[in-house]
Design a protein around this motif. Sequence first.
Motif, PDB file in Angstrom:
ATOM      1  N   UNK A  26       0.847  -1.199   0.000  1.00 53.61           N
ATOM      2  CA  UNK A  26       0.000   0.000   0.000  1.00 53.61           C
ATOM      3  C   UNK A  26       0.880   1.245   0.000  1.00 53.61           C
ATOM      4  N   UNK A  27       0.753   2.060  -1.038  1.00 52.90           N
ATOM      5  CA  UNK A  27       1.516   3.310  -1.120  1.00 52.90           C
ATOM      6  C   UNK A  27       0.667   4.470  -0.627  1.00 52.90           C
ATOM      7  N   UNK A  28       1.268   5.302   0.202  1.00 51.57           N
ATOM      8  CA  UNK A  28       0.599   6.486   0.740  1.00 51.57           C
ATOM      9  C   UNK A  28       1.116   7.699  -0.020  1.00 51.57           C
ATOM     10  N   UNK A  29       0.220   8.434  -0.675  1.00 53.05           N
ATOM     11  CA  UNK A  29       0.602   9.626  -1.446  1.00 53.05           C
ATOM     12  C   UNK A  29       0.106  10.847  -0.693  1.00 53.05           C
ATOM     13  N   UNK A  30       1.037  11.708  -0.290  1.00 51.31           N
ATOM     14  CA  UNK A  30       0.699  12.831   0.591  1.00 51.31           C
ATOM     15  C   UNK A  30       1.454  14.086   0.176  1.00 51.31           C
ATOM     16  N   UNK A  31       1.151  15.184   0.844  1.00 54.49           N
ATOM     17  CA  UNK A  31       1.880  16.426   0.593  1.00 54.49           C
ATOM     18  C   UNK A  31       3.120  16.488   1.479  1.00 54.49           C
ATOM     19  N   UNK A  32       4.131  17.153   0.995  1.00 49.83           N
ATOM     20  CA  UNK A  32       5.400  17.277   1.714  1.00 49.83           C
ATOM     21  C   UNK A  32       5.309  18.493   2.632  1.00 49.83           C
ATOM     22  N   UNK A  33       4.809  18.282   3.838  1.00 45.41           N
ATOM     23  CA  UNK A  33       4.552  19.387   4.748  1.00 45.41           C
ATOM     24  C   UNK A  33       4.712  18.942   6.188  1.00 45.41           C
TER      25      UNK A  33
END
Length: 345
Positions: free
Chosen positions: A186-193
């Motif tokens: 499972x890949x988690x795609x998120x913002x770099x913050x």
Amino acid sequence: MKKKRVSIKDIADALSISVTSVSFILNGKAEEKHISKELTKKVLDYAAAINYRPNQIAQSLRTGKSKILVFMVEDISNSFFANLARSIEDIAYEKGYKVIFCSNENDDDKSNDLIEVFNFRQVDGFIIVPSAGIKETVRQLIDDNIPVVLLDRYFEDLESNVVVIDNEEASYTATKHLIDNKYKNITFITTDTEQTQMLDRLAGYKRAVNEAGLAPEVVFVPFTQAGTEAGKKLITDFVKNAAKPDAVFFATNYLALLGLEVFKNESPQLIDDLGIVTFDDNDLFRIFSPTITAVAQPMWQIGTELMEVMLQLLKKKDVKEDTQKIVLKAELKVRESSTEKRRLK
């Protein structure tokens, strides 16, 4: 020629009574000031007949209250914030307040500029989705005894009123749902913050995969690239180079929309092959094919809590007294995209 605004003095002259009496009646203080019901009715009927409207600027100068609130979000066009804005507007209007909506685009300079302008205009309070670098600006508002409620995210070391959801638990539940349905990569795609809500969502994802003995895989998209070709390239590179993921979990609805667009353009079969979950629901996810499983935040409850806290603050002499951190639960809306592994590789 512009029509002259009718003033309290005009009403007083027309009815041959004092300006003070008219002011008390129009401000709802007739009974308190022992003004007769007959005179009160006479003034109110006359004001209605001439379509009298109070001078809001003069009124705010006199009372120190503008009856205006500011709702500052990341992007008011985002469906999450737009729907929330509507509930806040309805509640505020019932209580006699108007709301100014604005977007800070997660930009500190724009956030500070907007806060400075509205504070100069003497709005009564702020509901803010803060960008990362405005902690001191928010602190100054609170020190100046101005009602502030933070939404969606907060500053760990700043005592403030906050309404958020349990992002970590919601993210954990969504990831565990994928794991229970036989997904293992499972890949988690998120913002770099470094914002609290995004860190909590990442933490929930990692907790679930670690408990299951799986390896976490995270793709970070800079916020400024989330709707750009550069952002699409990051997800395209993931599609082309990732080590056979069988599911993706998008940390925001706008990342989900971006990712689904990339999947469709680059590798359409992924939409059917991958398990897909997103944080924050969107009407499109209910009609997409397959329908998309989403973490849904309780919009009306959030709006109600925000306004309840704000209305309490507006009555307080000291806004630092008894600050609240309200944490609400989200709901996982299970749809077709995350059903038990649909295609074994």
